[in-house]
Design a protein around this motif. Sequence first.
Motif, PDB file in Angstrom:
ATOM      1  N   VAL A   1       8.003   1.625  -5.901  1.00 24.28           N
ATOM      2  CA  VAL A   1       8.039   2.360  -4.637  1.00 24.28           C
ATOM      3  C   VAL A   1       9.482   2.645  -4.213  1.00 24.28           C
ATOM      4  O   VAL A   1       9.725   3.550  -3.409  1.00 24.28           O
TER       5      VAL A   1
ATOM      6  N   PHE B   1       5.434  10.656  -5.802  1.00 24.26           N
ATOM      7  CA  PHE B   1       4.351   9.877  -5.203  1.00 24.26           C
ATOM      8  C   PHE B   1       3.130   9.844  -6.129  1.00 24.26           C
ATOM      9  O   PHE B   1       2.516   8.786  -6.329  1.00 24.26           O
TER      10      PHE B   1
ATOM     11  N   LEU C   1       8.902  14.882  -2.641  1.00 19.48           N
ATOM     12  CA  LEU C   1       8.516  13.551  -3.110  1.00 19.48           C
ATOM     13  C   LEU C   1       7.105  13.523  -3.693  1.00 19.48           C
ATOM     14  O   LEU C   1       6.691  12.508  -4.263  1.00 19.48           O
TER      15      LEU C   1
ATOM     16  N   ALA D   1       9.325   6.869 -12.925  1.00 19.29           N
ATOM     17  CA  ALA D   1      10.336   7.574 -12.144  1.00 19.29           C
ATOM     18  C   ALA D   1      10.829   8.808 -12.901  1.00 19.29           C
ATOM     19  O   ALA D   1      11.028   9.877 -12.319  1.00 19.29           O
TER      20      ALA D   1
ATOM     21  N   GLY E   1      -2.232  -2.038 -11.809  1.00 24.20           N
ATOM     22  CA  GLY E   1      -3.322  -2.783 -11.178  1.00 24.20           C
ATOM     23  C   GLY E   1      -4.440  -3.091 -12.164  1.00 24.20           C
ATOM     24  O   GLY E   1      -5.001  -4.193 -12.172  1.00 24.20           O
TER      25      GLY E   1
ATOM     26  N   PHE F   1       0.683   2.724 -10.206  1.00 24.89           N
ATOM     27  CA  PHE F   1       0.157   1.618  -9.406  1.00 24.89           C
ATOM     28  C   PHE F   1      -1.244   1.261  -9.894  1.00 24.89           C
ATOM     29  O   PHE F   1      -1.562   0.081 -10.109  1.00 24.89           O
ATOM     30  N   VAL F   2      -2.072   2.289 -10.106  1.00 26.17           N
ATOM     31  CA  VAL F   2      -3.437   2.051 -10.590  1.00 26.17           C
ATOM     32  C   VAL F   2      -3.394   1.441 -11.992  1.00 26.17           C
ATOM     33  O   VAL F   2      -4.106   0.468 -12.283  1.00 26.17           O
TER      34      VAL F   2
ATOM     35  N   ILE G   1       4.958  -3.662  -9.882  1.00 23.97           N
ATOM     36  CA  ILE G   1       4.140  -2.757  -9.073  1.00 23.97           C
ATOM     37  C   ILE G   1       4.849  -2.401  -7.766  1.00 23.97           C
ATOM     38  O   ILE G   1       4.616  -1.329  -7.200  1.00 23.97           O
ATOM     39  N   THR G   2       5.743  -3.261  -7.316  1.00 30.04           N
ATOM     40  CA  THR G   2       6.371  -3.045  -6.011  1.00 30.04           C
ATOM     41  C   THR G   2       7.699  -2.311  -6.127  1.00 30.04           C
ATOM     42  O   THR G   2       8.042  -1.511  -5.247  1.00 30.04           O
TER      43      THR G   2
ATOM     44  N   GLU H   1      11.579   4.088  -5.896  1.00 33.50           N
ATOM     45  CA  GLU H   1      11.943   5.415  -6.388  1.00 33.50           C
ATOM     46  C   GLU H   1      11.701   6.501  -5.346  1.00 33.50           C
ATOM     47  O   GLU H   1      12.248   7.597  -5.439  1.00 33.50           O
ATOM     48  N   LEU H   2      10.823   6.196  -4.371  1.00 36.80           N
ATOM     49  CA  LEU H   2      10.585   7.141  -3.284  1.00 36.80           C
ATOM     50  C   LEU H   2      11.798   7.115  -2.359  1.00 36.80           C
ATOM     51  O   LEU H   2      11.825   6.409  -1.355  1.00 36.80           O
TER      52      LEU H   2
ATOM     53  N   TYR I   1       3.696   7.611  -8.882  1.00 39.88           N
ATOM     54  CA  TYR I   1       3.615   6.240  -8.352  1.00 39.88           C
ATOM     55  C   TYR I   1       2.170   5.785  -8.268  1.00 39.88           C
ATOM     56  O   TYR I   1       1.826   4.675  -8.695  1.00 39.88           O
ATOM     57  N   VAL I   2       1.307   6.640  -7.717  1.00 40.96           N
ATOM     58  CA  VAL I   2      -0.111   6.281  -7.578  1.00 40.96           C
ATOM     59  C   VAL I   2      -0.708   5.995  -8.959  1.00 40.96           C
ATOM     60  O   VAL I   2      -1.397   4.992  -9.165  1.00 40.96           O
TER      61      VAL I   2
END
Lengths: 191, 191, 191, 191
Positions: free
Chosen positions: C22, C43, C39, C93, C54, C50-51, C18-19, C24-25, C46-47
């Motif tokens: 980021v 982004f 980006l 990515a 999660g 991440f969800v 999950i970390t 890739e940003l 990524y969101v």
Amino acid sequence: MTKGRLEAFSDGVIAIIITIMVLELAVPHEAELSALVPLIPIFLSYVLSFVNVGIYWNNHHHMLNIVQHVDGRVLWANIHLLFWLSLVPFTTAWMGENDFSTWPVAIYGVVLAFAGVAYYILARSLIAVNGRDSALAAAVGRDRKGLLSIAIYAAAIPLAFVNAWIACALYVVVAVMWLIPDRRIEKQLNQ
Amino acid sequence: MTKGRLEAFSDGVIAIIITIMVLELAVPHEAELSALVPLIPIFLSYVLSFVNVGIYWNNHHHMLNIVQHVDGRVLWANIHLLFWLSLVPFTTAWMGENDFSTWPVAIYGVVLAFAGVAYYILARSLIAVNGRDSALAAAVGRDRKGLLSIAIYAAAIPLAFVNAWIACALYVVVAVMWLIPDRRIEKQLNQ
Amino acid sequence: MTKGRLEAFSDGVIAIIITIMVLELAVPHEAELSALVPLIPIFLSYVLSFVNVGIYWNNHHHMLNIVQHVDGRVLWANIHLLFWLSLVPFTTAWMGENDFSTWPVAIYGVVLAFAGVAYYILARSLIAVNGRDSALAAAVGRDRKGLLSIAIYAAAIPLAFVNAWIACALYVVVAVMWLIPDRRIEKQLNQ
Amino acid sequence: MTKGRLEAFSDGVIAIIITIMVLELAVPHEAELSALVPLIPIFLSYVLSFVNVGIYWNNHHHMLNIVQHVDGRVLWANIHLLFWLSLVPFTTAWMGENDFSTWPVAIYGVVLAFAGVAYYILARSLIAVNGRDSALAAAVGRDRKGLLSIAIYAAAIPLAFVNAWIACALYVVVAVMWLIPDRRIEKQLNQ
């Protein structure tokens, strides 16, 4: 306040520090054994730092093992130690990629010296919480071994400007001192 | 539902966040001390973020320490907090690599403000599960310190367009406010 | 055999997955707000991931929470799930850097579908060890929600070739389905 | 001394090792399926190493599960094992990016052989602490399976210079030997 999370967080940070250093070993594009030759200094600096960070984890483990209590001050003393350790991958890579040149070798010693000081502060914070007659206070004593390590690092930094290999040899001496503890010396140092 | 894994997962994510930031310190190809000079702003932004993430870990530790229960809502409030913290390495690097220019400094504040809001939501979720007369509710109170931090960040964002250093100074003020807590102020803020 | 280390190892791997997304940003070299515009797709992907990750952590947490026993088969079913999740940063990515083009969006769905299948296998392995009348068997039931998610992913993959946004919308539908559970639907699905 | 932190630290390091390998899968700039073709050898080497590291975690889990005591020697034997495992991402990437050429394949075997030796040393250290009549000593026996694995790796290294695919096939044989254990063979090997 329990020490469990302090240990878990420290384990996480130290595990990442010890592992991301290997990312500096850039994968060669050629498939020949000779392609590994330029990586030798980077590999050697990796081994040295792997051992050093391993020693810190080991000592951290032993120290936290015999204390009962932590407080806010200990948490911050611990984060302070992790800060200096977090700079080890940078100084390791700088030293390895520049074939153990003077400045990178000296700065490597600076970071290790500060890590040593931070460890000393953490030990003092833990003794302050757990009492001067706690098991930790007895085990650490005046912490001559820790202080000697800091002194050797402090000596190695200027000596790097005479010859970088003297400094490197001193870094190895400190690592070996922790790795292969002569029980008699250890007892004397920890009186 | 036990809080152990929520703590372990948060420790893991925060440990990685705090450690990968150091990867932004690109290893210089030269072995001179002057090669470190361009890294100074990146290093300063690293120190600021290391302290900020350390504060979050510290507060998270304290908060989870005094609660008994977590539920699905708490898990998601926690993941929401970790999301904003996960953006800190990006904004830190952007700010450091552009010498604390206006926009990066402002966006840094935006992310910290959202992290502050997410922490506030997490605290409320925990109070909702553990009861308005729980130890946490008593300790957090109206959480004036948390709300004041968010307010300072909210003020810092527009002020970055006046002068980026004013915003940076305010970020430092918030960090110091959590690092060196005056017990009297703390008691008043937490009434 | 205790489940503690299985949870700890999974927490570690999921925390890293999950970390590292980021990273890739890529930090822009310019300090203007406009430098963040390219980006945005990265982004957004990524969101979404991440969800999704999660959600997996959350469900993994709940599932392991109500089982007593694990065996060698469960350990491998778990590693199999972590394998598919470990591919999420790559597909995220690829999707984000190519503005949600057809193939990256389709492959993103393939990885999520396999992760869903792996989760299903893990649930079955856990039921096999803990008994068909265990709390887990009752809670998971026929796992209609998990199977429905896999079906939606399987439908999204060919639909990506009609229009990539249809597939993306379906990925969001699955995420929302897990994020905002209607208790009635949940009960029906888990009968 | 408790084994909890040794397990937690090992979990952290192994979780990072297994996850950072995926970073070698460089995200293609094109959005076509054909852009994934050059990644196939890297992906295959990733799968092989994911399984190998997974096997180590699995065996480590089992072994620590049945011991009661650890000492300083065990901590260092464990760090020694983690050192060799930490080199797996490098050798995996070198092998994958050079289409399984001779030298990278041979060096991959060297690292796995040393990891096998380190695991053997760790097992012996644990037996030394927990007693020759401990559950671990009974379970490990003469550890024929571990020794056989090391022997196969040792044979694979020179065979890589005959044909790299022979060596690769032998690496797969060892992995399968641990993944799908024939209970009868297992019993015989562990006598």
